[in-house]
Design a protein around this motif. Sequence first.
Motif, short mmCIF file in Angstrom:
data_model
loop_
_atom_site.label_atom_id
_atom_site.label_comp_id
_atom_site.label_asym_id
_atom_site.label_seq_id
_atom_site.Cartn_x
_atom_site.Cartn_y
_atom_site.Cartn_z
N HIS A 1 6.52 51.19 16.64
CA HIS A 1 7.27 50.79 18.37
C HIS A 1 8.70 50.95 18.03
O HIS A 1 8.93 51.69 19.14
N ILE B 1 0.95 55.99 14.18
CA ILE B 1 0.72 54.73 14.99
C ILE B 1 -0.27 53.79 14.27
O ILE B 1 -1.27 54.12 13.88
N HIS C 1 -2.75 51.87 14.93
CA HIS C 1 -4.22 51.67 15.33
C HIS C 1 -4.96 53.22 14.64
O HIS C 1 -5.81 53.17 13.89
N ASP D 1 -1.25 43.08 17.81
CA ASP D 1 -1.10 44.21 18.81
C ASP D 1 -2.59 44.18 19.58
O ASP D 1 -3.77 43.94 19.09
N HIS E 1 -4.07 46.30 20.99
CA HIS E 1 -5.30 47.52 20.95
C HIS E 1 -5.86 47.61 19.35
O HIS E 1 -6.40 48.43 19.07
N SER F 1 -0.25 58.16 22.21
CA SER F 1 -0.40 56.89 21.99
C SER F 1 -1.85 56.75 21.24
O SER F 1 -2.32 57.32 21.09
N CYS F 2 -1.85 55.21 20.94
CA CYS F 2 -2.92 54.89 20.16
C CYS F 2 -4.35 55.41 20.78
O CYS F 2 -5.20 55.30 20.03
N CYS G 1 4.61 55.07 18.90
CA CYS G 1 4.14 54.78 20.25
C CYS G 1 5.25 55.66 21.05
O CYS G 1 4.44 56.05 22.19
N CYS H 1 4.84 55.60 25.47
CA CYS H 1 3.82 54.57 25.85
C CYS H 1 4.33 53.45 26.02
O CYS H 1 3.92 52.39 26.99
N ILE H 2 5.41 52.71 25.31
CA ILE H 2 6.30 51.70 25.40
C ILE H 2 7.69 51.74 26.11
O ILE H 2 8.41 50.85 25.92
N ASN I 1 -2.85 54.19 27.71
CA ASN I 1 -3.87 53.09 28.14
C ASN I 1 -3.17 52.29 29.21
O ASN I 1 -4.01 51.34 29.93
N ARG J 1 6.66 49.97 33.16
CA ARG J 1 6.49 50.24 31.55
C ARG J 1 7.11 51.52 30.97
O ARG J 1 7.56 51.55 29.66
FE1 SF4 Z 1 1.83 51.85 20.50
FE2 SF4 Z 1 0.97 52.14 23.22
FE3 SF4 Z 1 -0.79 51.81 21.36
FE4 SF4 Z 1 0.81 49.75 22.36
S1 SF4 Z 1 -0.59 51.07 23.53
S2 SF4 Z 1 0.31 50.18 20.29
S3 SF4 Z 1 2.82 50.63 22.61
S4 SF4 Z 1 0.62 53.55 21.34
#
Ligand code: SF4
Length: 640
Positions: A65, A99, A101, A119, A121, A296-297, A357, A360-361, A378, A384
Motif C-alpha cells: 500500500h 498485491i 490478495h 484488509d 478485500h 488493483s487486487c 495497490c 487504487c488507494i 473496486n 479516493r
Molecule cells: Fe490495495 Fe486497492 Fe486492493 Fe485495497 S482495494 S488492497 S488498496 S488494491
Amino acid sequence: MASSLTYKILEAHCVEGELKAGSPVAIRIDQTLTQDATGTMAYLQFEALDLARVKTELSVSYVDHNTLQSGFENADDHRFLQSIAAKYGIYFSRPGNGICHQLHLERFGVPGKTLLGSDSHTPTGGGIGMIAIGAGGLDVALAMGGRPFYLTAPRVVNIQLNGRLNPFVSAKDIILEVLRRLSVKGGVGKVMEYTGDGVATLTVPERATITNMGAELGATTSVFPSDEQTRMFLKAQERDADWKALEADSNAEYDEQITIDLNSLEPLIARPHMPDNVVKVKDLAGTPVHQVAMGSCTNSSYRDLMMVAHMLKERPIHPNVTAGLAPGSRQVVMSLIQNGYWESIIASGMRILENVCGPCIGMGFSPPTDAVTLRTFNRNFLGRSGTKSASVFLCSPETATAAALTGEIIDPRELGIKPFTVSLPEKFPIDDSMIIPPSKTPDKVEIIRGPNIKPLPVKEALPDVLKGEVLLKVEDNITTDHIMPAGAKILPLRSNIPAISEHVFEVVDPSFPQRAKAAGGGFIVGGANYGQGSSREHAALAPMFLGIKAVITVSFARIHLANLINFGIIPLTFVHEQDYRKVNQGDQLEIDVRSLETPLILRNKTQGIEVPVTHSLSERDIDVIRAGGSLSFAKKHLKQ
Ligand code: SF4
Ligand code: MIC
C-alpha cells in the motif's frame, strides 16, 4: 442436514457458540494476512500482547500500500514490519513483490482453511475455496495471538451462475451485476456462495475478481467451491498437495437465492461515486475518457493482463488518454514476459507502475481536474483517487482497454477485436525470493522503529454518563474513505495517530478535528450503512483519539462496527429510523451508560426531547467497551 460450503467450513472451525444465522460465534483462524497500511498498527498491537511468536498455522505480512516513498515514513514502516515479521514467526513479502490478495492466492491460500486479513478485500481467498474474512488490525493481532475470531453467524446467499460468458464480458461484469441488484449494503451479515454450471467455466483468478469485490456488498465474505479449476491453478503454482475437493451438499438450503444467466450478461460499469451505481457500458457510450488505470487486487491477475495485452496488440493508446498499469504480482509480469505478451503492453504506450495497490488507494497516478477516469478497481468513493473533482468509473479490463484505445467509453464488443479466451499456463514461473521466512534466531532480531512510529493511544474506562455535542451529522453510506481518507499524503501517517487524526472527515468537513478537540470530544450521527468500505481501524482509532464517545446511526457496516467496539466507542442505532431527523449537528446530548440494557434513552438537551437508541453488542462486546477497548480486554485474558 444438507449444508452449504460456507457452513461446512465454519463448522470445522467453530470453537464457541451455535452456528445459526444471526447468533454470535467464534471461529479458529488458520492463516492471517496483513498489509502495511493496517499492518504497522496491527503489529504494534500484537507486540502489546507480549507473546513470543504467532500461534497461527501461517501468518504473512505484505507491503503493497504505502510504497510511494516521498519521505522516510513509509520506508521506516517497511523496516519495522520486516523486523517484526522476522522476530515473531511471520513471512514477509517485500515491497514490489505484488498485491497482498493476489500473492496470497498464488502462494499461500488453501481450500477449506480460514483466513483473517487486516484488509477488507481478504475475501479474495474465497476464489480458492477459503473462508477469508476482512477485519480490523486488532482482530488480526488477536488471531495471531491464537484467539478465535468473533462474528455473527451469517445468512448464506446462493448465487447460481448459469451458462458461459460471451467474449469481452468478464468476471468483473458478474460482480457488477450482483452489486447492481443488491447494492452496497445488500450483503451485510451474509456470505455469498457461488454454485451452478457456470462456475466450472471460470478460472481461479476470475472467481477471485468476484469474491474480491463482494466486499463492496458489505458481505462477510464470498466463496466458490474447490474443484478441477482450483486443482489446476494450485498445480500450476506447484502446490498440488494443498488441493482438496470442496462443495456444498447437492440439496443444501440457502437463506436467499439469486440466479445470473452468464450468456445474457453485458459489459457493465459503475458510475461515480459508488460501486453499486451500475449501468450498461453502452448506455454511456461516447463519454470522453481522460485516464485509464488498470490493476488493483480485483483485476491484476494473469488472466486480466493477458486480455489487456491481447487487446493492445499493435494498437496504440489514444493520445487523449493517459493509461497506467499496476500488475498484481511479479509472477504475473514474469509470465507475460516469458510468453511474449508483455511487449504489446509496453509498445502501446501504457505507463508501467509498481506491482502494488498504487492508484487504487490514491498512491500516485491521480487523475487531472474534472477528469473522467476508468479503473479496473473496486472502489470509486469520492476523493479516493486523490482528485476530488474527478469522475471515477469502475469496469472490467476489457472495457478499460477499449476506452484506452478510443478515448471514450465504448462497449468492448464494438471494437471488432478478435475474441480471446485466456487459459492459465500449466505452470506459472515460481520465485519466492521476495518472500522472507521468519528468523531462525528470533531472540537476536531487533525491532527497528523510525521516528514516525508513535505509541498506541489508550482509552480511559467508560464513564457513567456520556455528554457532549453532535460534532457532525452525515448521511447514508458514509465510507471509511470519508471518515479517514487515504492517499499519498495521509497514508504515511498510519503509525502516528496524533498526526493522522488531523485528517479525520477531511473530505466532508475539514474543520472536524479542530472542532472535536476544542469541544473535548462528542458524538457523530450517521445514516444507514455507516462505515462501509475498508477495514481501516484508523477510522475508529483516530476519532477515538479526538474524543468521540459514541456514534449514533441508522445502521453500521460490519467491519467498522467491530472496529468501533475494539476501540471502546459505543456504536448505537436509532430504534426508530425516522428519529435520525430528531438529532442535529450542534445539539447537546447526554446518555446514561451505567446499564447498557436496551433501549437506552438519548437525551437531546438542545431540542428538549428523548430518543430511544439501541445496540447489537454481545456481552463480550460490552465487557470490551467497558475495559476501554479490545487491547486492554485481551491483555487481561491472554496467557502466554
Ligand atoms: Fe490495495 Fe486497492 Fe486492493 Fe485495497 S482495494 S488492497 S488498496 S488494491
Ligand atoms: C482499501 O482498499 O481501502 C484498503 C486500503 O486496502 C483498506 C485498508 C486500509 O485502509 O488500510 C481496506 O480495504 O481494508
